[in-house]
Design a protein around this motif. Structure first.
Motif, PDB file in Angstrom:
ATOM      1  N   ASP A  83      24.221  61.363  85.358  1.00  0.00           N
ATOM      2  CA  ASP A  83      24.099  61.646  86.785  1.00  0.00           C
ATOM      3  C   ASP A  83      22.846  62.412  87.196  1.00  0.00           C
ATOM      4  O   ASP A  83      22.462  62.375  88.362  1.00  0.00           O
ATOM      5  CB  ASP A  83      25.324  62.459  87.254  1.00  0.00           C
ATOM      6  N   ALA A  84      22.208  63.127  86.276  1.00  0.00           N
ATOM      7  CA  ALA A  84      21.121  64.034  86.666  1.00  0.00           C
ATOM      8  C   ALA A  84      19.784  63.302  86.771  1.00  0.00           C
ATOM      9  O   ALA A  84      19.631  62.162  86.308  1.00  0.00           O
ATOM     10  CB  ALA A  84      21.011  65.180  85.670  1.00  0.00           C
ATOM     11  N   GLY A  85      18.806  63.971  87.385  1.00  0.00           N
ATOM     12  CA  GLY A  85      17.454  63.433  87.517  1.00  0.00           C
ATOM     13  C   GLY A  85      16.457  64.251  86.720  1.00  0.00           C
ATOM     14  O   GLY A  85      16.823  65.217  86.029  1.00  0.00           O
ATOM     15  N   VAL A  86      15.178  63.889  86.846  1.00  0.00           N
ATOM     16  CA  VAL A  86      14.151  64.545  86.041  1.00  0.00           C
ATOM     17  C   VAL A  86      13.950  66.004  86.428  1.00  0.00           C
ATOM     18  O   VAL A  86      13.342  66.769  85.673  1.00  0.00           O
ATOM     19  CB  VAL A  86      12.801  63.798  86.152  1.00  0.00           C
ATOM     20  N   ASP A  87      14.463  66.417  87.598  1.00  0.00           N
ATOM     21  CA  ASP A  87      14.329  67.815  87.988  1.00  0.00           C
ATOM     22  C   ASP A  87      15.094  68.737  87.041  1.00  0.00           C
ATOM     23  O   ASP A  87      14.875  69.952  87.029  1.00  0.00           O
ATOM     24  CB  ASP A  87      14.824  68.014  89.424  1.00  0.00           C
ATOM     25  N   ILE A 104      10.017  63.813  75.565  1.00  0.00           N
ATOM     26  CA  ILE A 104       9.094  64.278  76.600  1.00  0.00           C
ATOM     27  C   ILE A 104       7.664  63.890  76.237  1.00  0.00           C
ATOM     28  O   ILE A 104       6.900  63.422  77.081  1.00  0.00           O
ATOM     29  CB  ILE A 104       9.221  65.799  76.798  1.00  0.00           C
ATOM     30  N   PHE A 105       7.299  64.054  74.970  1.00  0.00           N
ATOM     31  CA  PHE A 105       5.956  63.653  74.538  1.00  0.00           C
ATOM     32  C   PHE A 105       5.747  62.147  74.706  1.00  0.00           C
ATOM     33  O   PHE A 105       4.664  61.703  75.097  1.00  0.00           O
ATOM     34  CB  PHE A 105       5.717  64.061  73.084  1.00  0.00           C
ATOM     35  N   CYS A 162      -3.335  58.556  91.798  1.00  0.00           N
ATOM     36  CA  CYS A 162      -2.871  57.254  91.314  1.00  0.00           C
ATOM     37  C   CYS A 162      -2.208  56.404  92.403  1.00  0.00           C
ATOM     38  O   CYS A 162      -1.807  55.279  92.134  1.00  0.00           O
ATOM     39  CB  CYS A 162      -1.928  57.429  90.128  1.00  0.00           C
ATOM     40  N   ALA A 163      -2.091  56.957  93.600  1.00  0.00           N
ATOM     41  CA  ALA A 163      -1.544  56.206  94.740  1.00  0.00           C
ATOM     42  C   ALA A 163      -0.099  55.767  94.510  1.00  0.00           C
ATOM     43  O   ALA A 163       0.315  54.700  94.936  1.00  0.00           O
ATOM     44  CB  ALA A 163      -2.427  54.997  95.068  1.00  0.00           C
ATOM     45  N   ASN A 164       0.653  56.608  93.811  1.00  0.00           N
ATOM     46  CA  ASN A 164       2.081  56.350  93.621  1.00  0.00           C
ATOM     47  C   ASN A 164       2.784  57.701  93.634  1.00  0.00           C
ATOM     48  O   ASN A 164       2.678  58.473  92.678  1.00  0.00           O
ATOM     49  CB  ASN A 164       2.343  55.610  92.317  1.00  0.00           C
ATOM     50  N   ARG A 165       3.491  57.978  94.712  1.00  0.00           N
ATOM     51  CA  ARG A 165       4.096  59.297  94.872  1.00  0.00           C
ATOM     52  C   ARG A 165       5.228  59.540  93.881  1.00  0.00           C
ATOM     53  O   ARG A 165       5.508  60.686  93.517  1.00  0.00           O
ATOM     54  CB  ARG A 165       4.595  59.469  96.308  1.00  0.00           C
ATOM     55  N   VAL A 166       5.876  58.469  93.419  1.00  0.00           N
ATOM     56  CA  VAL A 166       6.939  58.642  92.430  1.00  0.00           C
ATOM     57  C   VAL A 166       6.353  59.143  91.116  1.00  0.00           C
ATOM     58  O   VAL A 166       6.897  60.055  90.474  1.00  0.00           O
ATOM     59  CB  VAL A 166       7.711  57.326  92.223  1.00  0.00           C
ATOM     60  N   ASN A 172       5.094  66.210  88.104  1.00  0.00           N
ATOM     61  CA  ASN A 172       5.518  67.569  88.456  1.00  0.00           C
ATOM     62  C   ASN A 172       6.661  68.029  87.553  1.00  0.00           C
ATOM     63  O   ASN A 172       6.660  69.162  87.055  1.00  0.00           O
ATOM     64  CB  ASN A 172       5.971  67.629  89.917  1.00  0.00           C
ATOM     65  N   SER A 173       7.644  67.157  87.347  1.00  0.00           N
ATOM     66  CA  SER A 173       8.789  67.523  86.511  1.00  0.00           C
ATOM     67  C   SER A 173       8.380  67.727  85.060  1.00  0.00           C
ATOM     68  O   SER A 173       8.827  68.671  84.398  1.00  0.00           O
ATOM     69  CB  SER A 173       9.876  66.445  86.600  1.00  0.00           C
TER      70      SER A 173
END
Length: 231
Positions: A83-87, A104-105, A162-166, A172-173
């Protein structure tokens, strides 16, 4: 499963501390996914807090997706893997870093190369100039920590370009997760001049607008810095 042992939490910042404590217990699976937490009275006593503080903490953990409240039934532990996200990554690194670092690497290498390739064709002149300035900042860094921080800004700039906000949010995460354990991975930055030289090849490919070259340079850069971090 044994009940989690909890020390009483100090009054100052009690809700923040309680959120962190319960989140760590959930991520460490001291509370089994799918199970219900103990009744609020018992849980408050376990952590040495008031029921009011506990209620505030539980609301925040429900908002993050770690828990869910069912009226008249109780508070249930959700399966964060489903259920969780990258945050949640920064907290997972703190709770169980060694288990998560290889993945992660891997994400860092693969996503980083895609971002670099896109940045090569989408970056503005100002962003290309900013990348060069950051390489110079890494080279002139007065300490390992300063070199690491400047290198992180390179990745933020590439993500913004990179013109991709996702992708930018993913970076960021990943950087937040990295920042939690950054002090353990100083190897690539102990010599800021050498760190800048490695980084320059990637930045030059992006500045020249060569997507395939930027992808290859980024993949090589991430693999080399990973090797140095783990050495």
């Amino acid at each position: 499963m044994d009940e989690p042992l909890a020390q009483p939490i100090a009054r100052h910042g009690v809700v923040d501390a309680l959120v962190a404590r319960i989140r760590a217990d959930v991520l460490a699976e001291r509370y089994t996914p799918g199970a219900y937490l103990p009744p609020e009275r018992d849980l408050a006593a376990r952590y040495g807090v008031t029921r009011t503080s506990l209620k505030h903490a539980l609301v925040r953990l429900v908002e993050t997706g770690l828990l869910e409240t069912r009226h008249g039934v109780g508070t249930r532990v959700r399966d964060y893997r489903r259920d969780a996200g990258v945050d949640l990554l920064p907290f997972l690194v703190v709770a169980a870093g060694p288990d998560w670092l290889p993945e992660i690497f891997q994400a860092r290498r693969e996503i980083g190369a895609l971002i670099a390739a896109r940045a090569a064709t989408h970056a503005t002149p100002e962003q290309r100039e900013r990348l060069s300035d950051l390489v110079a900042e890494v080279r002139a860094a007065p300490s390992t920590d300063a070199a690491q921080r400047a290198e992180c800004e390179v990745h933020r700039t590439l993500a913004a370009a990179c013109a991709n906000r996702v992708y930018a949010l993913l970076v960021n995460s990943l950087l937040r997760a990295y920042d939690e354990v950054r002090h353990l991975f100083t190897g690539p930055f102990s010599d800021p001049v050498a760190a800048a030289a490695r980084l320059r090849r990637l930045v030059e490919a992006v500045r020249e607008g060569d997507g395939p070259a930027a992808h290859a340079a980024a993949a090589a850069y991430y693999a080399e810095t990973e090797r140095l971090m783990l050495a």
